[in-house]
Scaffold this motif. Structure first.
Motif, mmCIF file in Angstrom:
data_model
loop_
_atom_site.group_PDB
_atom_site.id
_atom_site.type_symbol
_atom_site.label_atom_id
_atom_site.label_comp_id
_atom_site.label_asym_id
_atom_site.label_seq_id
_atom_site.Cartn_x
_atom_site.Cartn_y
_atom_site.Cartn_z
ATOM 1 N N ARG A 8 14.151 -20.770 -36.986
ATOM 2 C CA ARG A 8 13.904 -22.166 -37.356
ATOM 3 C C ARG A 8 14.606 -22.525 -38.657
ATOM 4 O O ARG A 8 15.172 -23.618 -38.798
ATOM 5 C CB ARG A 8 12.407 -22.433 -37.485
ATOM 6 N N LEU A 9 14.596 -21.603 -39.624
ATOM 7 C CA LEU A 9 15.274 -21.864 -40.887
ATOM 8 C C LEU A 9 16.782 -21.978 -40.686
ATOM 9 O O LEU A 9 17.428 -22.836 -41.290
ATOM 10 C CB LEU A 9 14.955 -20.767 -41.906
ATOM 11 N N ARG A 10 17.346 -21.130 -39.830
ATOM 12 C CA ARG A 10 18.782 -21.230 -39.551
ATOM 13 C C ARG A 10 19.109 -22.554 -38.864
ATOM 14 O O ARG A 10 20.139 -23.173 -39.139
ATOM 15 C CB ARG A 10 19.237 -20.059 -38.690
ATOM 16 N N GLY A 11 18.227 -22.999 -37.977
ATOM 17 C CA GLY A 11 18.419 -24.285 -37.316
ATOM 18 C C GLY A 11 18.354 -25.439 -38.302
ATOM 19 O O GLY A 11 19.164 -26.378 -38.246
ATOM 20 N N LEU A 15 21.223 -28.208 -39.317
ATOM 21 C CA LEU A 15 21.000 -29.657 -39.332
ATOM 22 C C LEU A 15 21.373 -30.261 -40.682
ATOM 23 O O LEU A 15 21.961 -31.350 -40.746
ATOM 24 C CB LEU A 15 19.535 -29.974 -39.015
ATOM 25 N N LEU A 16 21.047 -29.556 -41.743
ATOM 26 C CA LEU A 16 21.415 -30.042 -43.065
ATOM 27 C C LEU A 16 22.924 -30.040 -43.250
ATOM 28 O O LEU A 16 23.477 -30.939 -43.893
ATOM 29 C CB LEU A 16 20.745 -29.201 -44.150
ATOM 30 N N GLU A 17 23.599 -29.064 -42.683
ATOM 31 C CA GLU A 17 25.058 -29.027 -42.753
ATOM 32 C C GLU A 17 25.650 -30.239 -42.038
ATOM 33 O O GLU A 17 26.591 -30.863 -42.535
ATOM 34 C CB GLU A 17 25.588 -27.732 -42.133
ATOM 35 N N MET A 18 25.090 -30.597 -40.886
ATOM 36 C CA MET A 18 25.562 -31.785 -40.167
ATOM 37 C C MET A 18 25.293 -33.049 -40.976
ATOM 38 O O MET A 18 26.143 -33.950 -41.035
ATOM 39 C CB MET A 18 24.903 -31.875 -38.795
ATOM 40 N N ILE A 37 20.887 -32.647 -50.339
ATOM 41 C CA ILE A 37 21.122 -31.852 -49.129
ATOM 42 C C ILE A 37 21.583 -30.446 -49.510
ATOM 43 O O ILE A 37 21.112 -29.451 -48.959
ATOM 44 C CB ILE A 37 22.143 -32.541 -48.210
ATOM 45 N N LYS A 38 22.498 -30.365 -50.468
ATOM 46 C CA LYS A 38 22.989 -29.058 -50.909
ATOM 47 C C LYS A 38 21.859 -28.208 -51.491
ATOM 48 O O LYS A 38 21.787 -27.003 -51.252
ATOM 49 C CB LYS A 38 24.090 -29.222 -51.960
ATOM 50 N N LYS A 39 20.975 -28.842 -52.238
ATOM 51 C CA LYS A 39 19.846 -28.127 -52.841
ATOM 52 C C LYS A 39 18.917 -27.571 -51.758
ATOM 53 O O LYS A 39 18.460 -26.425 -51.849
ATOM 54 C CB LYS A 39 19.082 -29.073 -53.770
ATOM 55 N N ALA A 43 18.145 -23.579 -50.902
ATOM 56 C CA ALA A 43 16.781 -23.055 -50.881
ATOM 57 C C ALA A 43 16.514 -22.298 -49.581
ATOM 58 O O ALA A 43 15.891 -21.233 -49.596
ATOM 59 C CB ALA A 43 15.778 -24.197 -51.051
ATOM 60 N N ILE A 44 16.995 -22.834 -48.474
ATOM 61 C CA ILE A 44 16.813 -22.160 -47.186
ATOM 62 C C ILE A 44 17.594 -20.851 -47.164
ATOM 63 O O ILE A 44 17.083 -19.812 -46.734
ATOM 64 C CB ILE A 44 17.242 -23.080 -46.030
ATOM 65 N N LYS A 45 18.817 -20.889 -47.646
ATOM 66 C CA LYS A 45 19.651 -19.684 -47.674
ATOM 67 C C LYS A 45 19.010 -18.610 -48.547
ATOM 68 O O LYS A 45 18.980 -17.429 -48.173
ATOM 69 C CB LYS A 45 21.043 -20.039 -48.199
#
Length: 61
Positions: A8-11, A15-18, A37-39, A43-45
């Motif tokens: 889910r985090l990778r998904g 989505l944030l990249e898009m 968005i970058k922040k 955080a997810i990474k």
């Protein structure tokens, strides 16, 4: 971290990249939106990396 949560985090990261690409494609991208968005992506990474580090056994004795 469970496999489902990692997936889910990778998904969400994808989505944030898009969303980042969409915002940058605007004639006048909003700098605050891009930064936000970058922040979130970072955080997810970081969360994924720390979870993977906890799961992997240390190579040191």
């Amino acid at each position: 971290m469970s496999i489902v949560l990692a997936h889910r985090l990778r998904g969400l990261h994808a989505l944030l990249e898009m969303a980042l690409k969409d915002e940058r494609a605007q004639p006048r991208p909003d700098d605050r939106t891009v930064a936000g968005i970058k922040k979130k992506k970072l955080a997810i990474k970081d969360r994924l990396a720390s979870a993977q580090a906890r799961q992997m056994p240390s190579a040191l004795p």
